[in-house]
Scaffold this motif. Sequence first.
Motif, PDB file in Angstrom:
ATOM      1  N   VAL A 194     144.342  15.669 -24.735  1.00 11.57           N
ATOM      2  CA  VAL A 194     143.606  16.498 -25.698  1.00 11.57           C
ATOM      3  C   VAL A 194     144.224  17.897 -25.759  1.00 11.57           C
ATOM      4  CG1 VAL A 194     141.402  17.633 -26.190  1.00 11.57           C
ATOM      5  CG2 VAL A 194     141.431  15.232 -25.483  1.00 11.57           C
ATOM      6  N   ILE A 195     144.463  18.474 -24.591  1.00 13.78           N
ATOM      7  CA  ILE A 195     145.053  19.815 -24.545  1.00 13.78           C
ATOM      8  C   ILE A 195     146.490  19.787 -25.046  1.00 13.78           C
ATOM      9  CG2 ILE A 195     145.799  21.665 -22.979  1.00 13.78           C
ATOM     10  CD1 ILE A 195     143.301  21.078 -21.308  1.00 13.78           C
ATOM     11  N   ALA A 196     147.254  18.767 -24.651  1.00 14.08           N
ATOM     12  CA  ALA A 196     148.647  18.675 -25.089  1.00 14.08           C
ATOM     13  C   ALA A 196     148.741  18.580 -26.604  1.00 14.08           C
ATOM     14  CB  ALA A 196     149.312  17.462 -24.443  1.00 14.08           C
ATOM     15  N   ALA A 197     147.848  17.814 -27.220  1.00 13.96           N
ATOM     16  CA  ALA A 197     147.869  17.683 -28.681  1.00 13.96           C
ATOM     17  C   ALA A 197     147.603  19.024 -29.344  1.00 13.96           C
ATOM     18  CB  ALA A 197     146.837  16.647 -29.127  1.00 13.96           C
ATOM     19  N   SER A 198     146.668  19.796 -28.785  1.00 15.47           N
ATOM     20  CA  SER A 198     146.369  21.116 -29.344  1.00 15.47           C
ATOM     21  C   SER A 198     147.582  22.032 -29.255  1.00 15.47           C
ATOM     22  CB  SER A 198     145.180  21.727 -28.593  1.00 15.47           C
ATOM     23  OG  SER A 198     144.920  23.042 -29.040  1.00 15.47           O
ATOM     24  N   LEU A 199     148.247  22.027 -28.112  1.00 13.67           N
ATOM     25  CA  LEU A 199     149.439  22.864 -27.947  1.00 13.67           C
ATOM     26  C   LEU A 199     150.578  22.385 -28.833  1.00 13.67           C
ATOM     27  CD1 LEU A 199     149.372  23.258 -24.043  1.00 13.67           C
ATOM     28  CD2 LEU A 199     148.692  24.969 -25.750  1.00 13.67           C
ATOM     29  N   LEU A 200     150.699  21.056 -29.001  1.00 12.76           N
ATOM     30  CA  LEU A 200     151.794  20.517 -29.797  1.00 12.76           C
ATOM     31  C   LEU A 200     151.633  20.858 -31.269  1.00 12.76           C
ATOM     32  CD1 LEU A 200     154.326  18.824 -29.141  1.00 12.76           C
ATOM     33  CD2 LEU A 200     153.077  16.818 -29.978  1.00 12.76           C
ATOM     34  N   THR A 201     150.396  21.007 -31.737  1.00 16.00           N
ATOM     35  CA  THR A 201     150.164  21.390 -33.126  1.00 16.00           C
ATOM     36  C   THR A 201     150.848  22.720 -33.437  1.00 16.00           C
ATOM     37  OG1 THR A 201     148.024  20.267 -33.098  1.00 16.00           O
ATOM     38  CG2 THR A 201     148.396  21.841 -34.858  1.00 16.00           C
ATOM     39  N   GLN A 202     150.826  23.639 -32.480  1.00 11.32           N
ATOM     40  CA  GLN A 202     151.494  24.926 -32.678  1.00 11.32           C
ATOM     41  C   GLN A 202     153.005  24.742 -32.782  1.00 11.32           C
ATOM     42  OE1 GLN A 202     150.024  27.808 -29.721  1.00 11.32           O
ATOM     43  NE2 GLN A 202     148.233  26.515 -29.452  1.00 11.32           N
ATOM     44  N   PHE A 203     153.544  23.796 -32.015  1.00 10.45           N
ATOM     45  CA  PHE A 203     154.979  23.527 -32.058  1.00 10.45           C
ATOM     46  C   PHE A 203     155.364  22.909 -33.404  1.00 10.45           C
ATOM     47  CE2 PHE A 203     158.662  20.757 -30.699  1.00 10.45           C
ATOM     48  CZ  PHE A 203     159.559  21.801 -30.571  1.00 10.45           C
ATOM     49  N   VAL A 204     154.502  22.044 -33.950  1.00 10.01           N
ATOM     50  CA  VAL A 204     154.735  21.470 -35.279  1.00 10.01           C
ATOM     51  C   VAL A 204     154.828  22.578 -36.320  1.00 10.01           C
ATOM     52  CG1 VAL A 204     153.674  20.102 -37.125  1.00 10.01           C
ATOM     53  CG2 VAL A 204     153.729  19.210 -34.780  1.00 10.01           C
ATOM     54  N   ASP A 205     153.915  23.530 -36.263  1.00 11.26           N
ATOM     55  CA  ASP A 205     153.943  24.653 -37.202  1.00 11.26           C
ATOM     56  C   ASP A 205     155.248  25.448 -37.067  1.00 11.26           C
ATOM     57  OD1 ASP A 205     151.441  24.115 -38.321  1.00 11.26           O
ATOM     58  OD2 ASP A 205     150.382  25.324 -36.842  1.00 11.26           O
ATOM     59  N   GLN A 206     155.701  25.616 -35.831  1.00 11.23           N
ATOM     60  CA  GLN A 206     156.951  26.343 -35.613  1.00 11.23           C
ATOM     61  C   GLN A 206     158.142  25.605 -36.219  1.00 11.23           C
ATOM     62  OE1 GLN A 206     157.261  27.048 -31.395  1.00 11.23           O
ATOM     63  NE2 GLN A 206     155.354  28.224 -31.319  1.00 11.23           N
ATOM     64  N   LEU A 207     158.146  24.280 -36.089  1.00  9.50           N
ATOM     65  CA  LEU A 207     159.238  23.483 -36.660  1.00  9.50           C
ATOM     66  C   LEU A 207     159.323  23.690 -38.168  1.00  9.50           C
ATOM     67  CD1 LEU A 207     159.127  19.966 -34.922  1.00  9.50           C
ATOM     68  CD2 LEU A 207     161.085  21.522 -35.019  1.00  9.50           C
ATOM     69  N   ILE A 208     158.175  23.633 -38.825  1.00  6.52           N
ATOM     70  CA  ILE A 208     158.144  23.793 -40.277  1.00  6.52           C
ATOM     71  C   ILE A 208     158.595  25.200 -40.658  1.00  6.52           C
ATOM     72  CG2 ILE A 208     156.643  23.804 -42.297  1.00  6.52           C
ATOM     73  CD1 ILE A 208     154.951  21.648 -40.840  1.00  6.52           C
ATOM     74  N   GLU A 209     158.174  26.184 -39.890  1.00  2.07           N
ATOM     75  CA  GLU A 209     158.581  27.566 -40.156  1.00  2.07           C
ATOM     76  C   GLU A 209     160.092  27.731 -39.985  1.00  2.07           C
ATOM     77  OE1 GLU A 209     157.918  32.043 -38.269  1.00  2.07           O
ATOM     78  OE2 GLU A 209     156.595  30.402 -37.684  1.00  2.07           O
ATOM     79  N   ILE A 210     160.630  27.134 -38.922  1.00  2.00           N
ATOM     80  CA  ILE A 210     162.079  27.215 -38.695  1.00  2.00           C
ATOM     81  C   ILE A 210     162.824  26.548 -39.844  1.00  2.00           C
ATOM     82  CG2 ILE A 210     163.960  26.421 -37.202  1.00  2.00           C
ATOM     83  CD1 ILE A 210     161.981  26.735 -34.837  1.00  2.00           C
ATOM     84  N   GLY A 211     162.245  25.466 -40.396  1.00  2.00           N
ATOM     85  CA  GLY A 211     162.879  24.759 -41.498  1.00  2.00           C
ATOM     86  C   GLY A 211     163.096  25.615 -42.724  1.00  2.00           C
ATOM     87  N   GLU A 212     162.345  26.680 -42.867  1.00  2.00           N
ATOM     88  CA  GLU A 212     162.505  27.577 -44.007  1.00  2.00           C
ATOM     89  C   GLU A 212     163.820  28.354 -43.958  1.00  2.00           C
ATOM     90  OE1 GLU A 212     159.066  30.032 -44.053  1.00  2.00           O
ATOM     91  OE2 GLU A 212     157.683  28.400 -44.570  1.00  2.00           O
ATOM     92  N   ARG A 213     164.400  28.462 -42.755  1.00  2.00           N
ATOM     93  CA  ARG A 213     165.643  29.229 -42.621  1.00  2.00           C
ATOM     94  C   ARG A 213     166.785  28.449 -41.976  1.00  2.00           C
ATOM     95  NH1 ARG A 213     161.916  31.166 -38.828  1.00  2.00           N
ATOM     96  NH2 ARG A 213     162.598  31.047 -36.644  1.00  2.00           N
TER      97      ARG A 213
END
Length: 350
Positions: A194-213
């Motif tokens: 449960v905790i890992a999934a919550s933390l991983l959601t932030q990493f998913v957002d970072q991946l998408i943000e990195i994809g912009e550049r």
Amino acid sequence: MPPFDITNISDEGLRREYQFLESRAGNIARSVTAAYGAGRKPIVFRYINESEFNAYAGEDGNAYTVEVNASMPLFGVILFSRLLSDAAVFPFLDADGMKASDYALPFIIDPADFDRRVDWQIKLNGIRAFAASTIADICSTFVICHEVGHIMSGHVEGIRFYERRARVAELVSRARIAGTTAARRQAWEYDADVIAASLLTQFVDQLIEIGERDARVRTIFCRDDGRNLEHTIAIVVAGLFAYFSYVQGMRHRLDKRSSHPAPIVRAHYLKDMLFAAVRDRNGFDAGLFHALLDDRVDEMLIALEQVELFNASVHSEAYIDDIESELERLQVLQRQHRPSCARWAWIGWG
């Protein structure tokens, strides 16, 4: 366990991968400690040398510890390099062009038996090689988040109190644990996820943000229609399923005595957790997400069967019913055993 010195890795590119994961683990540890661990010991991360493919959450002197076997990041890269050598896996990625990776190597097919090996042929162009290493990195990040989840849930103190053990061991469990201890361990694993999934959601957002550049990240995790979140979470869940299938082995029937559930069960509830975290975001398309997820998981199932990490003959309607029953059982165990470590937990579950 003896530490592993990553400066001994001769390949510069691989050494950077290890250093990058080590840096991310440190950032995760500092972030959760700052947010939830006021007055508590810090969390330190380290690679270790041992003969099992494993990871641990523990306590050592003045710090909590997250330890992973040094082979873990490399095995993940090899696993996904083999799976993505199949052009039918992630068909949105070009499979043509000059091969950046073209070799055969003996892969340890059973993480509980390092002597059981099979020769795998790896053939990848540049973007698929990058995708393989990135998805392996996501899986390694999830393992780290899961170990941090054990610490935040109070399981390190709990396993010392209830079982007189110094650490919570993950990934490979040869010994069978019975009765209340087995049920409690399964509940703990669910909470750590449960905790890992919550933390991983932030990493998913970072991946998408990195994809912009970053063009390579954009090629993998972004879509022309802008449905990047739906697309990326589908990739992440399919990748985790493949990883669990390797690490734990796909069972022909659910083994309720194991601390972790069968890989398809674990992937199913992690999908639910990640979906719950993002479904209310403006514009999120739940229907598209589930359609993309079905495609990505089906691709992985076929590729995993080809390398003998999944038996498709068990994937029947009755088997799906068993998955649903197992999910219900895990949720019951969670409610029963979550209070067991409440006194040491960093968070209140509500």
